[in-house]
Structure formats: C-alpha cells, structure tokens
Design a protein around this motif. Sequence first.
Motif, PDB file in Angstrom:
ATOM      1  N   GLU A   1      55.786 -30.102 -48.344  1.00 34.76           N
ATOM      2  CA  GLU A   1      56.960 -29.863 -49.176  1.00 34.76           C
ATOM      3  C   GLU A   1      57.479 -28.442 -48.991  1.00 34.76           C
ATOM      4  O   GLU A   1      58.688 -28.209 -48.938  1.00 34.76           O
ATOM      5  N   LEU A   2      56.549 -27.488 -48.887  1.00 34.30           N
ATOM      6  CA  LEU A   2      56.941 -26.098 -48.658  1.00 34.30           C
ATOM      7  C   LEU A   2      57.652 -25.952 -47.315  1.00 34.30           C
ATOM      8  O   LEU A   2      58.655 -25.229 -47.197  1.00 34.30           O
ATOM      9  N   GLU A   3      57.153 -26.651 -46.301  1.00 34.58           N
ATOM     10  CA  GLU A   3      57.778 -26.618 -44.981  1.00 34.58           C
ATOM     11  C   GLU A   3      59.212 -27.140 -45.058  1.00 34.58           C
ATOM     12  O   GLU A   3      60.144 -26.536 -44.507  1.00 34.58           O
ATOM     13  N   LEU A   4      59.395 -28.258 -45.762  1.00 34.61           N
ATOM     14  CA  LEU A   4      60.731 -28.845 -45.915  1.00 34.61           C
ATOM     15  C   LEU A   4      61.654 -27.882 -46.655  1.00 34.61           C
ATOM     16  O   LEU A   4      62.804 -27.661 -46.255  1.00 34.61           O
ATOM     17  N   PHE A   5      61.161 -27.301 -47.747  1.00 33.92           N
ATOM     18  CA  PHE A   5      61.970 -26.379 -48.541  1.00 33.92           C
ATOM     19  C   PHE A   5      62.422 -25.192 -47.690  1.00 33.92           C
ATOM     20  O   PHE A   5      63.602 -24.808 -47.705  1.00 33.92           O
ATOM     21  N   ASN A   6      61.491 -24.609 -46.956  1.00 34.15           N
ATOM     22  CA  ASN A   6      61.818 -23.434 -46.142  1.00 34.15           C
ATOM     23  C   ASN A   6      62.815 -23.766 -45.032  1.00 34.15           C
ATOM     24  O   ASN A   6      63.712 -22.978 -44.729  1.00 34.15           O
ATOM     25  N   GLU A   7      62.659 -24.936 -44.417  1.00 30.94           N
ATOM     26  CA  GLU A   7      63.606 -25.361 -43.379  1.00 30.94           C
ATOM     27  C   GLU A   7      65.010 -25.464 -43.946  1.00 30.94           C
ATOM     28  O   GLU A   7      65.982 -24.952 -43.377  1.00 30.94           O
ATOM     29  N   ASN A   8      65.133 -26.176 -45.081  1.00 29.47           N
ATOM     30  CA  ASN A   8      66.446 -26.363 -45.682  1.00 29.47           C
ATOM     31  C   ASN A   8      67.054 -25.027 -46.111  1.00 29.47           C
ATOM     32  O   ASN A   8      68.256 -24.793 -45.930  1.00 29.47           O
TER      33      ASN A   8
END
Length: 509
Positions: A468-475
Amino acid sequence: MKILDCTLRDGGYYTNWDFSPELVDTYIETLNNLPIDYIEIGYRSKIKPQYMGEFFYCPDYVIKEIRLSSNKKISVMLDEKDVSIEDATELLSPIIGLVDMIRVAVNPKNLVRAIGLAKVIKKMGFEVGFNVMYMSTWIENKDFLSQIKKVDGVIDYFYMVDSYGGIYPNEVKEIIDIVKSKISTKLGFHGHNNLELGLINTLTAIDCGVDIVDATITGMGRGAGNLKTELLLTSLIAKNKIEFDFNALTKIVDSFSILQQEYEWGTNLPYMVSGANSLPQKEVMDWVGKRYYSFNSIIIALSNQSKGVKDNLNLKVFSPEIKSKKALIIGGGPSGMIHSESIKRFLEKNEEIEVIHTSSKNASPYNNVKNKQIHCLAGNEGYRLESTLKKIDTKDRIAILPPYPRVMGTYIPSFFKEKAFQLNEISITKVFKDSITAIAIQTALDMGVEEIFFVGYDGYDNAISNKELELFNENEELFKILKKSDLKFKSVLPTKYTSLPTTSLYALI
C-alpha cells in the motif's frame, strides 16, 4: 557427510540481510545443540549503492561475536561476479582466523576466473567451496564439463546448485556420476524447492556419496526457498543416521515461522512454473512481491519466456479520432463506492466527460451512465473485470493496455477481445510505467483532455502495508509530475495525497 545451514545468508534475500539480535542469538544457541557442521552467516561484499543489511557485509565485529558464541565452523560467501582477485585481500584479511570457509557463488561460464580467485583465498588459510549454479544446464554445457577438472587441488568442496529448483532425482544421480568421473574434489549439493523436490534430491545426493549438503531453517531462502533444515534432520534421524533433541529445534522453527508469515517464502504456482522451465528465480521473486503482478500475469510472463516470445499479443494502438476535453478517473478507494450516486449525478450533468477506470472495485456502480467508459488493464485487472462485468453490458466500453511488449504478457477478458487497444507509449513518466494510474493519465492525454477529475483516490489511514505504501508513493509522484504540466486536475472527493488538489463534488452538482 556434513550439513551446512545457510539460513542467515540465503534468508537475507527476504529481509535485506537484517535479522534481530534476539533471533540471531536464538539461532546460534539452537544450532549449537544440533548436528550441524557449518553455519553460513552471510556475504562479504563490496559496497552497493542500495541499502543492504548487516549480514550482507558481515563486519568483522559481527563475526567475532558469533565466533565467541558458536561451536560450529563458520562460512561466509563471496559472489564471484562482483569480486575480483584484487578485492580478496581487502574483503577477507580482516576475518582471517574468524571464518573457516569461504564459499564462492560461481556462474559456470566464469569457472576458470573463479579458480584464480580461489587460489588467492586458499593462500590466506581458508577452506574454499564453490557453489556452482545452474546445475540443470550442465549436461548440455560440454565446455563447462571439460573445465571442471581444474578445480582439483584448488578447492575443498564443489557444490552442485539446483538454481532453478527444477531438477529431478534421476538427474541428480546422473550429474553426480558425471562430475565424479572428472574430479576427485569433495562434492556438495544445494537444492531449491520450487517443485518441492529439495528433500528427495538432497537424500539422493547423499545416497550418491556427496560430502556436504545445505539446508535452511523453515526453508528460508531466495524465491521458493530451500530444503528445510528441520525436515532434513527429521529424515536423517528416522534413518538412524544422526541423533538430536527435538526440543532444541522447536524454538528456532517457531521464531522463523513468525518471519515466514510476514515474508511468505516457499513455493507457489509461479515458482513451480519457473522451476519446471528452468527460468530465473530472481525475476519471479521480484514479481511475486509486487502488488500489481498477480499469479495469473506472472504465469503468462513465464510462459512467454519459456517460448522465447516478448509478449503473447500485439494490439492496435489507441488513437481516438474524436478528442475529449474532460475525463474522470475512478480509482479503487472506498469513496468511489460511497459517493457513487452523487458521482453518477455529476456524470449525468456532464455527458461529455469520459470515464476511465483504474480498478474493478468501483466499476459496477457505473453500469448505466451514458458517458463513454474505458477500463485500464494491468496486473490482474483483466481477471478481476471478467468477474465484475460479466453481467454488465460492455458494448460501449473499451479496454486500454500498456505499450507492447508487456513484461507480464497480456490477458484480455472475452468481452473486450475486439475492443482492446494498447498505448503507443507512456510519456509522462520513465519510472512508473507499470502503474495503472500512469496508464489512465496517459490514456486521458492521448484523448486530448484538458482537465481530469479524480475520485476513489482516498490514500490510506493509520498503519499500511509495504504494498500500500508503494502504491501511495507512486501515485504521489505522478501527481507531482502533473503539477509541472499545464493540465488541470483535481480530486472531487477527500484525499490523503498532498500533491492532488481538491474541490468538492457537491459544489459541482
């Protein structure tokens, strides 16, 4: 026959070679009471640009502490592709007298070069073991087999490594017979567990007379992992070949089982397919850890690799004749469902807005809107949509996929077979080309939009997982990129993304 436990070295692929002091203490204490001959505690490595933990570098003070508390012989590993003869003195001089054996990971094509390194290591007073990779390819590699006689008199152990985890017991026996006919050096075996053959292959190697075998606690190791130390010991005690107290084993197995729940090593369908087809484990391990790569997509990618093709489908490039000025991108956050009635009213008032879906989670509430709808397919979205939209009229909808070739291959639901297109390129970012948000934004840009509305981009509250952190940072990074453009964009619902401007949906309806 000796046993080498390499949990801290091989298991480090999951923890970045960091283990808590308490776990290491428990590990050392437990193995002191087990019939294990060597423990391999990690690598000695040259400096890497990214973070690697304690047991990737094994500082001399760490080895000293283990040396004082362990009654086993200690091994560390060098990766031959990264270590030259010139590096050996700097890496190994500080640990002379602390470490018993240096093992060298060797690609068969670099065997002769590795022998030169081994000679230097041997002069420093260490035992030397070669872990020679890709055992399943050796029979066809006549050049390599003709060279292995050169290891005699240079190294102490010649390990045969089933790198892909796809070798079978009869092949183990065949290869051992070939190697024995060419060298007199003591032999070792290191088996991976992709096809769950780690135990039988190791027992076969033992029956064929190898002198040393590897295992790890709970099988912790790169990709699908290795033969479990506890399973090997249990098997050997059942054959009356060793004796030990099972109570000594229970505590450490329990401790690593907790780690296993977090990192989920062990075989699964992608590892099985990669093992059966002798495909690299590193890629599969990376893919399995990615949030947007499903097992389905990984299997397609592996199938394409085994056939030697870049991708299984090449589609028509998305190039809309009619441009649109506005788009609504619907993500998978809860707000896309909670506010769906109001979002539909907003779309009714603005039928010129094209709807771009990045998730199947919020697709079904928008079944009856008149706006054109596009579904971005990446990762597992094709399979999810097949279930979500099977009872929905999709005749006016299309699917958009990333540019060809797609690393993970291509899967398209049956109702999109004639209505699926691929992007020509993703120009907005060079980094997040696998991001479904990037695909959606690029789709909007290719449509010529001047303004994008976002819903379902809530962000996350409280503690979140690494994925989830990876997704948040990408966005977040993609929204920062958009800020530098002339494109108007905003979320019309609350969001945790600081780079995503907001307005109120309810002010617009």
